[in-house]
Scaffold this motif. Sequence first.
Motif, PDB file in Angstrom:
ATOM      1  N   GLU A   1       0.820  -1.210   0.000  1.00  0.00           N
ATOM      2  CA  GLU A   1       0.000   0.000   0.000  1.00  0.00           C
ATOM      3  C   GLU A   1       0.854   1.261   0.000  1.00  0.00           C
ATOM      4  O   GLU A   1       0.491   2.263  -0.615  1.00  0.00           O
ATOM      5  N   ARG A   2       1.990   1.220   0.690  1.00  0.00           N
ATOM      6  CA  ARG A   2       2.894   2.367   0.685  1.00  0.00           C
ATOM      7  C   ARG A   2       3.440   2.597  -0.725  1.00  0.00           C
ATOM      8  O   ARG A   2       3.533   3.733  -1.196  1.00  0.00           O
ATOM      9  N   SER A   3       3.775   1.515  -1.420  1.00  0.00           N
ATOM     10  CA  SER A   3       4.276   1.644  -2.782  1.00  0.00           C
ATOM     11  C   SER A   3       3.202   2.196  -3.716  1.00  0.00           C
ATOM     12  O   SER A   3       3.481   3.048  -4.567  1.00  0.00           O
ATOM     13  N   VAL A   4       1.979   1.726  -3.574  1.00  0.00           N
ATOM     14  CA  VAL A   4       0.865   2.253  -4.371  1.00  0.00           C
ATOM     15  C   VAL A   4       0.711   3.751  -4.130  1.00  0.00           C
ATOM     16  O   VAL A   4       0.542   4.535  -5.083  1.00  0.00           O
ATOM     17  N   GLN A   5       0.788   4.155  -2.874  1.00  0.00           N
ATOM     18  CA  GLN A   5       0.631   5.574  -2.530  1.00  0.00           C
ATOM     19  C   GLN A   5       1.699   6.430  -3.203  1.00  0.00           C
ATOM     20  O   GLN A   5       1.406   7.477  -3.784  1.00  0.00           O
ATOM     21  N   VAL A   6       2.952   5.973  -3.134  1.00  0.00           N
ATOM     22  CA  VAL A   6       4.061   6.742  -3.719  1.00  0.00           C
ATOM     23  C   VAL A   6       3.912   6.840  -5.243  1.00  0.00           C
ATOM     24  O   VAL A   6       4.048   7.924  -5.815  1.00  0.00           O
ATOM     25  N   ILE A   7       3.611   5.731  -5.889  1.00  0.00           N
ATOM     26  CA  ILE A   7       3.530   5.733  -7.352  1.00  0.00           C
ATOM     27  C   ILE A   7       2.336   6.553  -7.835  1.00  0.00           C
ATOM     28  O   ILE A   7       2.443   7.289  -8.833  1.00  0.00           O
TER      29      ILE A   7
ATOM     30  N   ARG B   1       1.063   9.107  -6.287  1.00  0.00           N
ATOM     31  CA  ARG B   1       1.320  10.513  -5.987  1.00  0.00           C
ATOM     32  C   ARG B   1       2.344  11.131  -6.940  1.00  0.00           C
ATOM     33  O   ARG B   1       2.262  12.315  -7.271  1.00  0.00           O
ATOM     34  N   CYS B   2       3.303  10.337  -7.404  1.00  0.00           N
ATOM     35  CA  CYS B   2       4.405  10.925  -8.156  1.00  0.00           C
ATOM     36  C   CYS B   2       4.063  11.248  -9.607  1.00  0.00           C
ATOM     37  O   CYS B   2       4.703  12.098 -10.225  1.00  0.00           O
ATOM     38  N   GLY B   3       3.083  10.553 -10.184  1.00  0.00           N
ATOM     39  CA  GLY B   3       2.709  10.825 -11.571  1.00  0.00           C
ATOM     40  C   GLY B   3       3.616  10.193 -12.608  1.00  0.00           C
ATOM     41  O   GLY B   3       3.493  10.491 -13.810  1.00  0.00           O
ATOM     42  N   ALA B   4       4.518   9.284 -12.198  1.00  0.00           N
ATOM     43  CA  ALA B   4       5.438   8.666 -13.146  1.00  0.00           C
ATOM     44  C   ALA B   4       4.711   7.782 -14.158  1.00  0.00           C
ATOM     45  O   ALA B   4       5.128   7.684 -15.313  1.00  0.00           O
TER      46      ALA B   4
ATOM     47  N   ASN C   1      12.812  12.411 -11.449  1.00  0.00           N
ATOM     48  CA  ASN C   1      12.475  13.483 -10.514  1.00  0.00           C
ATOM     49  C   ASN C   1      11.081  13.295  -9.929  1.00  0.00           C
ATOM     50  O   ASN C   1      10.847  13.581  -8.748  1.00  0.00           O
ATOM     51  N   ALA C   2      10.153  12.820 -10.752  1.00  0.00           N
ATOM     52  CA  ALA C   2       8.802  12.558 -10.253  1.00  0.00           C
ATOM     53  C   ALA C   2       8.816  11.461  -9.196  1.00  0.00           C
ATOM     54  O   ALA C   2       8.142  11.567  -8.158  1.00  0.00           O
ATOM     55  N   LEU C   3       9.569  10.390  -9.437  1.00  0.00           N
ATOM     56  CA  LEU C   3       9.660   9.297  -8.468  1.00  0.00           C
ATOM     57  C   LEU C   3      10.279   9.766  -7.160  1.00  0.00           C
ATOM     58  O   LEU C   3       9.813   9.400  -6.072  1.00  0.00           O
ATOM     59  N   VAL C   4      11.320  10.580  -7.251  1.00  0.00           N
ATOM     60  CA  VAL C   4      11.962  11.103  -6.033  1.00  0.00           C
ATOM     61  C   VAL C   4      10.996  12.000  -5.268  1.00  0.00           C
ATOM     62  O   VAL C   4      10.830  11.872  -4.052  1.00  0.00           O
TER      63      VAL C   4
END
Length: 201
Positions: free
Chosen positions: A17-23, A25-28, A186-189
């Motif tokens: 779920e944390r990975s889903v949230q990050v991806i 949010r980042c828009g990559a 940059n989006a991932l970071v």
Amino acid sequence: MISMREAAYRFDDAVFERSVQVIRRCGAVELIEGFARDVRGPGGRPRSGRRFTVMAVLVVALSIVRVGRTPSIAEILRMIGTLTPAQLVEVGMDPDSALPQGGDEGVEPGEGDQALKASSSARHGGGGYAAFHGWLTRMLEPLDPGADLQAKRVTNGEHRRQLASRSEEAQQASETAERRLLDVVNALVAGSVDQQCPGQL
């Protein structure tokens, strides 16, 4: 007869779920898919067989990193096969066309890409390693500044000669790909930072 092999581990709900949230949010995902559409253009033959998603690849790759393992293409494919139906829906994949638990047949956990590619040749619908590798390569090619260079090991001098012999068009394509790659990185970071302005309320 091809036997089934379980993956050596699974993602717990918190990691996934944390990975889903990050991806998300980042828009990559949107960047990569947009670049691929721009390069491919309209039309083309519809994809057949198992349909993977960029969201699935990025979420699984990040989850692999978060549990301290190496996200090779083979490992990403294997771990997509361990996702639950609900998790597959979260990353935009159809649970009915997903890989069996364990990611692929006849491959021991930890084996490399070549073994997984060989075992995948027997899979139905062309949905094994070869199909996954080909699809992912096409999706990421617009981000590859060296897509026009030979995919083999060369000396530093030969590499410099290849770069110097590029046409103006090839050089511009390489620079465009590099800018796209930097946008995605940059989006991932940025997406991995929970509080981007900690000094502000």
